[in-house]
Design a protein around this motif. Structure first.
Motif, PDB file in Angstrom:
ATOM      1  N   THR A 146      50.793  44.072 100.761  1.00 10.10           N
ATOM      2  CA  THR A 146      50.407  43.249 101.901  1.00 10.10           C
ATOM      3  C   THR A 146      48.963  43.585 102.218  1.00 10.10           C
ATOM      4  O   THR A 146      48.564  44.741 102.139  1.00 10.10           O
ATOM      5  CB  THR A 146      51.281  43.603 103.126  1.00 10.10           C
ATOM      6  OG1 THR A 146      52.644  43.390 102.778  1.00 10.10           O
ATOM      7  CG2 THR A 146      50.953  42.727 104.319  1.00 10.10           C
ATOM      8  N   ILE A 147      48.189  42.566 102.569  1.00 11.01           N
ATOM      9  CA  ILE A 147      46.814  42.783 103.019  1.00 11.01           C
ATOM     10  C   ILE A 147      46.764  42.255 104.450  1.00 11.01           C
ATOM     11  O   ILE A 147      46.857  41.041 104.676  1.00 11.01           O
ATOM     12  CB  ILE A 147      45.801  42.054 102.101  1.00 11.01           C
ATOM     13  CG1 ILE A 147      45.927  42.565 100.648  1.00 11.01           C
ATOM     14  CG2 ILE A 147      44.387  42.239 102.636  1.00 11.01           C
ATOM     15  CD1 ILE A 147      45.084  41.783  99.628  1.00 11.01           C
ATOM     16  N   ALA A 148      46.668  43.188 105.426  1.00  7.61           N
ATOM     17  CA  ALA A 148      46.726  42.789 106.838  1.00  7.61           C
ATOM     18  C   ALA A 148      45.615  41.793 107.147  1.00  7.61           C
ATOM     19  O   ALA A 148      44.452  42.023 106.792  1.00  7.61           O
ATOM     20  CB  ALA A 148      46.614  44.017 107.723  1.00  7.61           C
ATOM     21  N   GLY A 149      45.988  40.682 107.774  1.00  6.89           N
ATOM     22  CA  GLY A 149      45.001  39.678 108.173  1.00  6.89           C
ATOM     23  C   GLY A 149      44.584  38.725 107.069  1.00  6.89           C
ATOM     24  O   GLY A 149      43.788  37.820 107.300  1.00  6.89           O
ATOM     25  N   LYS A 150      45.133  38.903 105.857  1.00  8.15           N
ATOM     26  CA  LYS A 150      44.711  38.071 104.722  1.00  8.15           C
ATOM     27  C   LYS A 150      45.026  36.590 104.928  1.00  8.15           C
ATOM     28  O   LYS A 150      44.205  35.715 104.617  1.00  8.15           O
ATOM     29  CB  LYS A 150      45.385  38.562 103.429  1.00  8.15           C
ATOM     30  CG  LYS A 150      45.083  37.711 102.206  1.00  8.15           C
ATOM     31  CD  LYS A 150      45.661  38.328 100.939  1.00  8.15           C
ATOM     32  CE  LYS A 150      47.105  37.961 100.690  1.00  8.15           C
ATOM     33  NZ  LYS A 150      47.285  36.660 100.040  1.00  8.15           N
ATOM     34  N   LYS A 189      50.224  33.413 103.915  1.00  8.06           N
ATOM     35  CA  LYS A 189      50.902  34.687 104.183  1.00  8.06           C
ATOM     36  C   LYS A 189      49.965  35.881 103.927  1.00  8.06           C
ATOM     37  O   LYS A 189      48.966  35.745 103.233  1.00  8.06           O
ATOM     38  CB  LYS A 189      52.114  34.838 103.254  1.00  8.06           C
ATOM     39  CG  LYS A 189      53.118  33.712 103.379  1.00  8.06           C
ATOM     40  CD  LYS A 189      54.401  34.021 102.623  1.00  8.06           C
ATOM     41  CE  LYS A 189      54.292  33.826 101.139  1.00  8.06           C
ATOM     42  NZ  LYS A 189      55.573  33.998 100.427  1.00  8.06           N
ATOM     43  N   ASP A 190      50.370  37.050 104.465  1.00 13.26           N
ATOM     44  CA  ASP A 190      49.622  38.280 104.183  1.00 13.26           C
ATOM     45  C   ASP A 190      50.067  38.930 102.866  1.00 13.26           C
ATOM     46  O   ASP A 190      49.467  39.906 102.418  1.00 13.26           O
ATOM     47  CB  ASP A 190      49.804  39.295 105.323  1.00 13.26           C
ATOM     48  CG  ASP A 190      48.968  38.943 106.553  1.00 13.26           C
ATOM     49  OD1 ASP A 190      48.156  37.992 106.475  1.00 13.26           O
ATOM     50  OD2 ASP A 190      49.129  39.606 107.590  1.00 13.26           O
ATOM     51  N   ASP A 191      51.145  38.406 102.270  1.00 13.22           N
ATOM     52  CA  ASP A 191      51.660  38.991 101.017  1.00 13.22           C
ATOM     53  C   ASP A 191      50.625  38.867  99.910  1.00 13.22           C
ATOM     54  O   ASP A 191      49.975  37.832  99.774  1.00 13.22           O
ATOM     55  CB  ASP A 191      52.924  38.249 100.543  1.00 13.22           C
ATOM     56  CG  ASP A 191      54.055  38.327 101.550  1.00 13.22           C
ATOM     57  OD1 ASP A 191      53.920  39.100 102.509  1.00 13.22           O
ATOM     58  OD2 ASP A 191      55.054  37.615 101.369  1.00 13.22           O
TER      59      ASP A 191
END
Ligand code: UDP
Length: 244
Positions: A42-46, A29-31
């Motif tokens: 949230t970290i976009a693309g993580k 997940k991006d969480d």
């Protein structure tokens, strides 16, 4: 491989059953959370970075003889894994002083560890805040048996012997990181499991010393997404050339 029932949802990943009882699907997940869930974001693309980086590093480690739970990538954020029962220990390998070790031994962050690495074992228990254990705690309470702890330490050293030079080759200093191990439901072999990513490693740029990992999120340093993208670019560039 078709995804079946959801078995487990953690802070950063979800695990699903598959029609094959020996295989699970792990979804990233991006969480993002830190400080045992107190800081959330949230970290976009993580999810994609962590999934692809873990796949590349598990592949590298398998090539070096370290058995892992990784089977194959299913998408940019899903991987097929061998079903394991996780040993409830977080294994932290430290090549340089940082974070809680700086406080524990009163040494400055960034200092080399004279006869490292230091290997620490934490009890994987969110309600307790993942406390540091020693081998006596682990053995006395049956958290893991002595041969399993010995095997985990041996494998952790083997992983470190592969990852330190690999990251150095892409201009990153592997300061410290966390590993988890599990016993395969089928066959009982001890396998490296979970993930190896900028969420679970401290990675400092070798030239500038800049932090290229989740500490950018934990410490509000900005440029979190950019750092994750830079790391995956370097890792896939090098892992691709190792694989070919
Ligand atoms: N780590 C992790 N998950 C945890 C705890 C630690 O991935 O639940 C990693 C962390 O990213 C770092 C290393 O293990 O690379 C050492 O973490 P430390 O306990 O020093 O973190 P601090 O307490 O300083 O935040």
């Amino acid at each position: 491989m078709r995804r079946g029932a959801q078995l487990y949802e953690g802070k950063a990943k979800v695990v699903f059953a598959t029609p094959d009882p020996g295989l699970y699907v792990q979804l990233f997940k991006d969480d993002a959370t830190a400080f045992n869930g107190l800081k959330k974001g949230t970290i976009a693309g993580k999810g994609s970075v962590n999934c692809r980086m873990s796949a590349a590093l598990f592949g590298l480690l398998e090539g070096a003889g370290v058995r892992t739970h990784f089977v194959e990538l299913l998408s940019d954020r899903e991987m097929l894994i061998r079903a394991v029962r996780i040993v409830p220990l977080e294994v932290v390998i430290r090549n340089r002083v940082a974070g809680s070790l700086a406080k524990r031994v009163g040494r400055p962050e960034g200092e080399a560890i004279p006869r490292g690495p230091v290997i620490e074992l934490y009890y994987k228990d969110d309600a307790l805040g993942d406390p540091l254990l020693n081998r006596s705690h682990i053995e006395a309470f049956g958290i893991a048996d002595t041969p399993t702890v010995d095997e985990i330490e041996g494998k952790a050293r083997a992983v470190n012997g592969v990852l330190v030079p690999f990251f150095r080759s892409v201009g990153l200093d592997l300061v410290d990181y966390k590993l988890e191990f599990g016993r395969a439901l089928e066959g009982g072999e001890l396998l490296l499991a979970d993930e190896i990513s900028p969420d679970t490693c401290r990675l400092w740029d070798a030239a500038s010393g800049e932090r290229m990992d989740k500490d950018r999120f934990r410490r509000d340093l900005g440029g979190v997404e950019e750092a994750y993208q830079e790391v995956i670019g370097r890792v896939l560039g090098a892992a691709g050339s190792v694989a070919s």
